[in-house]
Design a protein around this motif. Structure first.
Motif, PDB file in Angstrom:
ATOM      1  N   VAL A 126      16.336  31.348  48.357  1.00  0.00           N
ATOM      2  CA  VAL A 126      16.296  31.794  47.937  1.00  0.00           C
ATOM      3  C   VAL A 126      16.309  33.354  49.053  1.00  0.00           C
ATOM      4  O   VAL A 126      14.398  32.929  48.248  1.00  0.00           O
ATOM      5  N   LEU A 127      16.523  34.456  49.196  1.00  0.00           N
ATOM      6  CA  LEU A 127      15.776  35.200  49.746  1.00  0.00           C
ATOM      7  C   LEU A 127      16.746  36.327  49.477  1.00  0.00           C
ATOM      8  O   LEU A 127      17.926  36.753  49.856  1.00  0.00           O
ATOM      9  N   ARG A 128      15.678  37.604  49.561  1.00  0.00           N
ATOM     10  CA  ARG A 128      16.203  38.841  48.981  1.00  0.00           C
ATOM     11  C   ARG A 128      15.413  39.754  49.913  1.00  0.00           C
ATOM     12  O   ARG A 128      14.337  39.878  49.817  1.00  0.00           O
ATOM     13  N   ILE A 129      16.170  40.663  50.607  1.00  0.00           N
ATOM     14  CA  ILE A 129      15.294  41.733  51.146  1.00  0.00           C
ATOM     15  C   ILE A 129      16.008  42.950  51.743  1.00  0.00           C
ATOM     16  O   ILE A 129      17.027  43.356  51.272  1.00  0.00           O
ATOM     17  N   MET A 130      15.019  43.508  50.778  1.00  0.00           N
ATOM     18  CA  MET A 130      15.498  45.245  49.771  1.00  0.00           C
ATOM     19  C   MET A 130      15.352  46.642  50.441  1.00  0.00           C
ATOM     20  O   MET A 130      13.140  46.521  50.815  1.00  0.00           O
ATOM     21  N   GLY A 131      15.442  47.289  50.919  1.00  0.00           N
ATOM     22  CA  GLY A 131      14.913  48.513  51.053  1.00  0.00           C
ATOM     23  C   GLY A 131      14.268  48.658  52.387  1.00  0.00           C
ATOM     24  O   GLY A 131      13.350  49.603  52.733  1.00  0.00           O
ATOM     25  N   PHE A 132      14.248  48.300  53.375  1.00  0.00           N
ATOM     26  CA  PHE A 132      14.373  47.999  54.710  1.00  0.00           C
ATOM     27  C   PHE A 132      15.094  49.312  55.285  1.00  0.00           C
ATOM     28  O   PHE A 132      15.971  48.739  56.483  1.00  0.00           O
ATOM     29  N   ASP A 133      14.779  50.452  55.278  1.00  0.00           N
ATOM     30  CA  ASP A 133      16.521  51.239  55.239  1.00  0.00           C
ATOM     31  C   ASP A 133      15.314  51.649  57.559  1.00  0.00           C
ATOM     32  O   ASP A 133      16.535  52.600  57.224  1.00  0.00           O
ATOM     33  N   GLU A 134      14.484  51.186  57.711  1.00  0.00           N
ATOM     34  CA  GLU A 134      14.523  51.648  58.377  1.00  0.00           C
ATOM     35  C   GLU A 134      15.045  50.918  59.689  1.00  0.00           C
ATOM     36  O   GLU A 134      15.206  50.814  61.295  1.00  0.00           O
ATOM     37  N   VAL A 135      15.381  49.330  59.149  1.00  0.00           N
ATOM     38  CA  VAL A 135      16.154  48.383  60.807  1.00  0.00           C
ATOM     39  C   VAL A 135      17.871  48.661  60.745  1.00  0.00           C
ATOM     40  O   VAL A 135      18.109  48.623  59.616  1.00  0.00           O
ATOM     41  N   GLU A 136      17.473  48.595  62.178  1.00  0.00           N
ATOM     42  CA  GLU A 136      19.054  48.267  62.486  1.00  0.00           C
ATOM     43  C   GLU A 136      19.461  46.791  62.549  1.00  0.00           C
ATOM     44  O   GLU A 136      20.860  46.547  62.549  1.00  0.00           O
ATOM     45  N   THR A 137      18.507  45.435  62.648  1.00  0.00           N
ATOM     46  CA  THR A 137      18.916  44.281  63.093  1.00  0.00           C
ATOM     47  C   THR A 137      18.392  44.011  62.073  1.00  0.00           C
ATOM     48  O   THR A 137      16.594  43.544  62.184  1.00  0.00           O
ATOM     49  N   LEU A 138      17.961  42.861  61.086  1.00  0.00           N
ATOM     50  CA  LEU A 138      17.013  41.723  60.470  1.00  0.00           C
ATOM     51  C   LEU A 138      16.356  41.239  61.458  1.00  0.00           C
ATOM     52  O   LEU A 138      17.074  40.503  62.466  1.00  0.00           O
ATOM     53  N   PRO A 139      15.298  41.018  61.851  1.00  0.00           N
ATOM     54  CA  PRO A 139      14.590  40.898  62.593  1.00  0.00           C
ATOM     55  C   PRO A 139      14.549  39.104  62.237  1.00  0.00           C
ATOM     56  O   PRO A 139      15.200  38.050  61.796  1.00  0.00           O
ATOM     57  N   GLU A 140      14.608  38.341  64.006  1.00  0.00           N
ATOM     58  CA  GLU A 140      15.820  37.405  64.302  1.00  0.00           C
ATOM     59  C   GLU A 140      14.602  35.648  64.043  1.00  0.00           C
ATOM     60  O   GLU A 140      15.066  35.125  63.560  1.00  0.00           O
ATOM     61  N   ALA A 141      13.280  36.228  64.441  1.00  0.00           N
ATOM     62  CA  ALA A 141      12.024  34.751  64.457  1.00  0.00           C
ATOM     63  C   ALA A 141      12.088  34.709  62.621  1.00  0.00           C
ATOM     64  O   ALA A 141      12.040  33.340  62.801  1.00  0.00           O
ATOM     65  N   PRO A 142      11.938  35.321  62.047  1.00  0.00           N
ATOM     66  CA  PRO A 142      11.976  33.946  60.322  1.00  0.00           C
ATOM     67  C   PRO A 142      13.146  34.025  59.292  1.00  0.00           C
ATOM     68  O   PRO A 142      12.748  33.213  59.234  1.00  0.00           O
ATOM     69  N   LEU A 143      13.977  34.366  60.166  1.00  0.00           N
ATOM     70  CA  LEU A 143      14.947  34.230  59.534  1.00  0.00           C
ATOM     71  C   LEU A 143      15.211  32.542  60.060  1.00  0.00           C
ATOM     72  O   LEU A 143      16.669  31.815  59.953  1.00  0.00           O
ATOM     73  N   ARG A 144      15.072  32.233  61.711  1.00  0.00           N
ATOM     74  CA  ARG A 144      15.126  31.201  62.135  1.00  0.00           C
ATOM     75  C   ARG A 144      14.829  29.241  61.494  1.00  0.00           C
ATOM     76  O   ARG A 144      13.714  29.173  60.816  1.00  0.00           O
ATOM     77  N   ASN A 145      15.290  28.387  61.566  1.00  0.00           N
ATOM     78  CA  ASN A 145      14.985  26.828  60.571  1.00  0.00           C
ATOM     79  C   ASN A 145      14.515  27.444  59.190  1.00  0.00           C
ATOM     80  O   ASN A 145      14.120  26.019  59.174  1.00  0.00           O
ATOM     81  N   LEU A 146      15.375  28.041  59.077  1.00  0.00           N
ATOM     82  CA  LEU A 146      14.984  27.659  57.474  1.00  0.00           C
ATOM     83  C   LEU A 146      16.319  26.832  56.719  1.00  0.00           C
ATOM     84  O   LEU A 146      17.336  27.457  56.609  1.00  0.00           O
ATOM     85  N   THR A 147      15.906  25.963  57.097  1.00  0.00           N
ATOM     86  CA  THR A 147      17.581  24.730  56.841  1.00  0.00           C
ATOM     87  C   THR A 147      17.432  24.103  55.691  1.00  0.00           C
ATOM     88  O   THR A 147      18.670  23.685  55.483  1.00  0.00           O
ATOM     89  N   ARG A 148      16.397  25.351  54.197  1.00  0.00           N
ATOM     90  CA  ARG A 148      17.192  24.968  53.120  1.00  0.00           C
ATOM     91  C   ARG A 148      17.727  26.397  52.080  1.00  0.00           C
ATOM     92  O   ARG A 148      17.695  26.110  51.201  1.00  0.00           O
ATOM     93  N   LEU A 149      17.346  26.738  52.950  1.00  0.00           N
ATOM     94  CA  LEU A 149      18.007  28.094  52.306  1.00  0.00           C
ATOM     95  C   LEU A 149      19.446  28.580  52.060  1.00  0.00           C
ATOM     96  O   LEU A 149      20.071  27.804  52.541  1.00  0.00           O
ATOM     97  N   ARG A 150      19.576  28.996  50.536  1.00  0.00           N
ATOM     98  CA  ARG A 150      21.026  28.415  49.861  1.00  0.00           C
ATOM     99  C   ARG A 150      21.420  29.934  49.510  1.00  0.00           C
ATOM    100  O   ARG A 150      22.902  29.808  49.891  1.00  0.00           O
ATOM    101  N   TYR A 151      20.317  31.050  49.561  1.00  0.00           N
ATOM    102  CA  TYR A 151      21.118  32.318  48.913  1.00  0.00           C
ATOM    103  C   TYR A 151      20.505  33.403  49.727  1.00  0.00           C
ATOM    104  O   TYR A 151      18.922  33.629  49.304  1.00  0.00           O
ATOM    105  N   LEU A 152      21.138  34.424  50.612  1.00  0.00           N
ATOM    106  CA  LEU A 152      21.088  35.250  50.904  1.00  0.00           C
ATOM    107  C   LEU A 152      21.558  36.316  50.554  1.00  0.00           C
ATOM    108  O   LEU A 152      22.381  36.679  50.521  1.00  0.00           O
ATOM    109  N   ASP A 153      20.477  37.055  49.533  1.00  0.00           N
ATOM    110  CA  ASP A 153      20.943  38.684  49.399  1.00  0.00           C
ATOM    111  C   ASP A 153      20.227  40.174  50.376  1.00  0.00           C
ATOM    112  O   ASP A 153      19.098  39.896  50.598  1.00  0.00           O
ATOM    113  N   ILE A 154      20.975  40.956  50.617  1.00  0.00           N
ATOM    114  CA  ILE A 154      20.178  42.248  51.694  1.00  0.00           C
ATOM    115  C   ILE A 154      20.744  43.591  50.836  1.00  0.00           C
ATOM    116  O   ILE A 154      22.057  43.835  50.598  1.00  0.00           O
ATOM    117  N   TYR A 155      19.970  44.214  50.490  1.00  0.00           N
ATOM    118  CA  TYR A 155      19.691  45.037  49.719  1.00  0.00           C
ATOM    119  C   TYR A 155      19.102  46.691  50.265  1.00  0.00           C
ATOM    120  O   TYR A 155      18.341  46.458  50.489  1.00  0.00           O
TER     121      TYR A 155
END
Length: 560
Positions: free
Chosen positions: A356-385
């Protein structure tokens, strides 16, 4: 003559009766025993119903009995609906009275449980609360927070004198520290050695001396499992007219027993956290750690901090200067990062068990960083606020796109997001997609949705610019629930919804320009629930006719 089928009505009646018994309705009106007797009688009736329904064709008397029973069951259901409604009204009135309760009368002095969770406007507990010497459980306020951006506090201003004399007290959900003359200090917790479960201490800015915090004796309360410590959130020290120069010493003195499993700290104004906070040595059983609204915090006073190996959930919200000097334990499965610096997003890279990953309030980000999301093979729930400048989701999977294992994706209040044309292609396991209040979103095209063949639930809400007619529903062959809310562009339902042959529930709310529903909705074989709320008056009038459709449950109303 058609057979008379009464069993479903009686089953519903029994369910409603059980629900009514489980509330305080029986006690309030003195009819609890009568309701239980009625329930027993109903069980007896149910035991002979199947046999009676089988024999009604041959026996006219049984048919007449079933007909009378059916009429009586409908009448009883109406009466119970009226009772439930009256109880809700009375319950609301009682809560309003409790908000103004200032004293405890003698009848309440022997009460063991006092639940005031629904009294959200409660500001003052009874001055003679200490007379309730048998009180074991005192619940105040609602849940700790609705969501991270909307922490809900009880409005209680202080604790009455003598609360420390309630030595039978085992559950005290909230303790408020205050400067008021008729209130007690935090040291009043010293005698309450039997406290267990959850304890929230609010108003820590009013603790003048760290020695008072030490006297609260949290370190000896071995049955406390969850501790929430609160300084003011969203205000400066100047605003509240106090100084928090002793905040580190106060927090140091509030070190709890090693049995605590959940720890949340809100609004701490210091620069460094005491070494016990989240420490595997001080809190070896800790599974949940939340740090909220700490604009000054840079780290821990102990450089060799090691988080517990059993830590499962970590929330870091609005701690922009915080730096974690040690790796996070691989046991973490639930991570929330919000309003921090970009490096905090890199925390996810070394969490192989994250689901489970929640990303919130990164109001200067135009795209989510690519490297950290790589290889999260067990990720089931993603919420972006609240990523207001977010333009797109990661696209190509080999460059860090979203994992195909994701089953639920939520996108909330991302005002710069114009399209989801890219970013969803790899989500072949996605079962639930929620898109809330993305004011610039204009399209959900075929290339967005064509791979979502496993999607079962879709919610689109508050997207002012979204042209819903351009949303391609034809590939959503597994869709069971569809909710469309506050969409001004919705003037008619897209015909592609006809392809959603498994659709069971359709909810439409606040769509003021939608005047009618298509007749082909009736041809959807699985559709059993239709809910229309606060839409165009003409649509509500037309939906009145749909109430006559036997297999369809229609909820059609306007909320004030």
């Amino acid at each position: 003559m058609a057979d008379i089928l009464v069993s479903p009505i009686v089953e519903l009646l029994g369910s409603n009766l059980t629900s009514l018994i489980s509330t305080e309705f029986g006690l309030l009106y003195g009819v609890k025993k009568d309701l239980e007797k009625l329930s027993s009688t109903l069980d007896t009736v149910r035991s002979v119903l199947d046999d009676a329904e089988t024999k009604q064709i041959k026996d006219k008397l049984i048919g007449d009995w079933l007909r009378k029973l059916k009429d009586a069951a409908y009448e009883a259901e109406n009466i119970m609906d009226d009772c439930a409604l009256e109880f809700q009204r009375t319950d609301a009135k009682l809560q309003l009275k409790i908000n103004n309760l200032t004293t405890i009368n003698r009848k309440l002095e022997t009460v063991e449980i006092l639940n005031l969770k629904k009294c959200r406007n409660l500001k003052m507990l009874p001055k003679n609360l200490s007379n309730m010497r048998k009180l074991r459980k005192l619940e105040i306020g609602s849940d700790i927070y609705k969501d991270i951006n909307n922490i809900e506090d009880p409005k209680l201003t202080h604790m009455p004198l003598g609360i420390g004399e309630l030595t039978c007290l085992k559950q005290l959900s909230t303790f408020v520290v205050s400067q008021l003359s008729d209130s007690v200090g935090i040291q009043e917790l010293e005698k309450l050695n039997h406290l267990e479960g959850i304890l929230t201490i609010k108003g820590l800015q009013y603790v003048p001396d760290p020695r008072d915090a030490y006297k609260a004796n949290l370190r000896s309360k071995e049955n406390l499992l969850s501790l929430h410590l609160k300084w003011p959130v969203g205000v400066s020290d100047v605003d509240v007219g106090i100084e928090c120069n002793n905040s580190k010493e106060v927090l140091e003195a509030l070190k709890p027993h090693a049995n605590v499993k959940q720890l949340c700290i809100y609004g701490y104004p210091g620069v460094m956290l005491p070494g016990w906070v989240g420490s595997s040595t001080a809190l070896p059983k800790l599974t949940f750690l939340g740090l909220f609204f700490m604009p000054n915090v840079e780290g821990w006073s102990s450089e060799c901090l090691l988080l517990p190996s059993c830590l499962d959930t970590l929330i870091l919200f609005n701690c922009p200067k915080l730096k974690l000097s040690t790796p996070l334990p691989s046991s973490i499965t639930d991570l929330s990062v919000g309003k921090g610096n970009d490096p905090s997003l890199k925390l996810v890279e070394k969490l192989p068990n994250l689901s489970v990953l929640r990303i919130m309030g990164f109001d200067e980000v135009e795209t989510l960083p690519e490297a950290p999301l790589r290889n999260l093979t067990r990720l089931r729930y993603l919420d972006i606020y609240d990523c207001d400048k977010l333009k797109r989701l990661p696209t190509e999977h080999r460059y860090g796109g979203l994992e195909s294992t994701i089953q639920r994706l939520g996108i909330h209040r991302c005002g710069g997001l114009e399209s989801l044309t890219e970013g969803l292609q790899n989500l072949t396991s996605l079962k639930e997609l929620r898109v809330y209040n993305c004011r610039s979103l204009k399209s959900l095209s075929e290339s967005s949705l064509q791979h979502l063949t496993a999607l079962e639930k879709l919610i689109i809400m508050g997207c002012q610019e979204l042209e819903i007619m351009l949303v391609d529903f034809q590939h959503l062959i597994s869709l069971k629930e569809l909710e469309l809310a506050w969409l001004p562009q919705l003037m008619s339902l897209p015909e592609e919804i006809q392809h959603a042959r498994r659709l069971q529930a359709l909810e439409i709310e606040g769509c003021k320009n939608l005047r009618k529903l298509p007749e082909w909705l009736l041809e959807l074989p699985a559709l059993t629930s239709l809910c229309v709320i606060n839409c165009h008056p003409e649509l509500h009038r037309r939906c009145e006719d749909w109430n006559r459709i036997p297999h369809l449950r229609v909820e059609n109303h306007v909320e004030l």
